[in-house]
Design a protein around this motif. Structure first.
Motif: not given
Length: 232
Positions: A28-35, A93-98, A105-115, A221-223
């Motif tokens: 699961v790839i989750e992206l937080f974005t905005s126009e 709040a749950y330390d999934l992202v810094g 980006f959050v991939v499989d419940g963990k922050e991903w900065r590879g983008f 948060f683990e699927r």
């Protein structure tokens, strides 16, 4: 069977679909974005690349959450929802992202900065764990989710929209035409102790292109398992 009843039954059957998935869950790839964010269009385009991948839904599930904390800077994102801002804050709040930022980006419940590494944007590798079958049944706007494993689980159901376009008139992206895919239009959650959930979508399915579902253990948060597909 009279003609009116036959038409009614045919209509009911034509509005139904079944999706199933078993084995390893999709990534699961989750992206937080905005126009309203000038750094977000490249991230949106990165997510859009998965639209025509053979691995879509079975091996990978992309989701774009449009947040609303950019709206006061000159442009209101019509896809933004305050609950997606709250979701990102929950991840923080749950330390999934810094930190809270876009594009995030959050991939499989963990922050991903590879983008942000334009030379190597490979997604994180993961250990594939098989799980029991997860089945989603649609009858009109009613959705039933069933997991072939007993126990207490939380279920999440997300409705997505693809190929949406916006002409931006103000803010950091002023003058740009933006395309969006995998937009989270609605996000529903419920808990069950018997592996069965019932959901009703209160909005029209006309603007919905796909549905995503997953199950997790309460507080995790683990699927454990995922299922997704296009809505006909």
């Amino acid at each position: 069977m009279n003609s009116l009843l036959a038409i009614s039954v045919a209509s009911l059957l034509s509005s139904g679909q079944i999706w199933t998935h078993e084995g390893p869950p999709a990534q699961v790839i989750e992206l937080f974005t905005s126009e309203g964010c000038s750094s977000c269009p490249p991230a949106d385009r990165f997510l859009s690349k998965f639209e025509h991948k053979d691995s879509l839904w079975k091996e990978i599930i992309p989701i774009a959450y449009h947040v609303d904390y950019w709206d006061h800077l000159g442009w209101s994102d019509k896809f933004a929802k305050p609950e997606y801002t709250q979701l990102q804050r929950l991840y923080y709040a749950y330390d999934l992202v810094g930190s809270i930022y876009t594009p995030g980006f959050v991939v499989d419940g963990k922050e991903w900065r590879g983008f942000f590494n334009w030379m190597n944007r490979d997604l994180p590798t993961r250990e594939l764990k098989s799980a029991e079958k997860l089945q989603l049944v649609r009858k009109g706007n009613h959705f039933q989710l069933k997991f072939d494993k007993q126990g207490n689980f939380d279920a999440t159901l997300i409705f997505l929209s693809n190929n949406r376009f916006s002409k931006i008139r103000n803010g950091e992206n002023r003058g740009r035409s933006l395309e969006h895919d995998f937009i989270a239009m609605e996000r529903l959650q419920a808990r069950s102790g018997n592996g069965n959930w019932q959901f009703d979508l209160q909005t029209d399915l006309e603007d919905i292109d796909a549905v995503v579902a997953w199950v997790t253990k309460p507080g995790s948060f683990e699927r454990i398992q995922t299922v997704a597909g296009m809505i006909e």
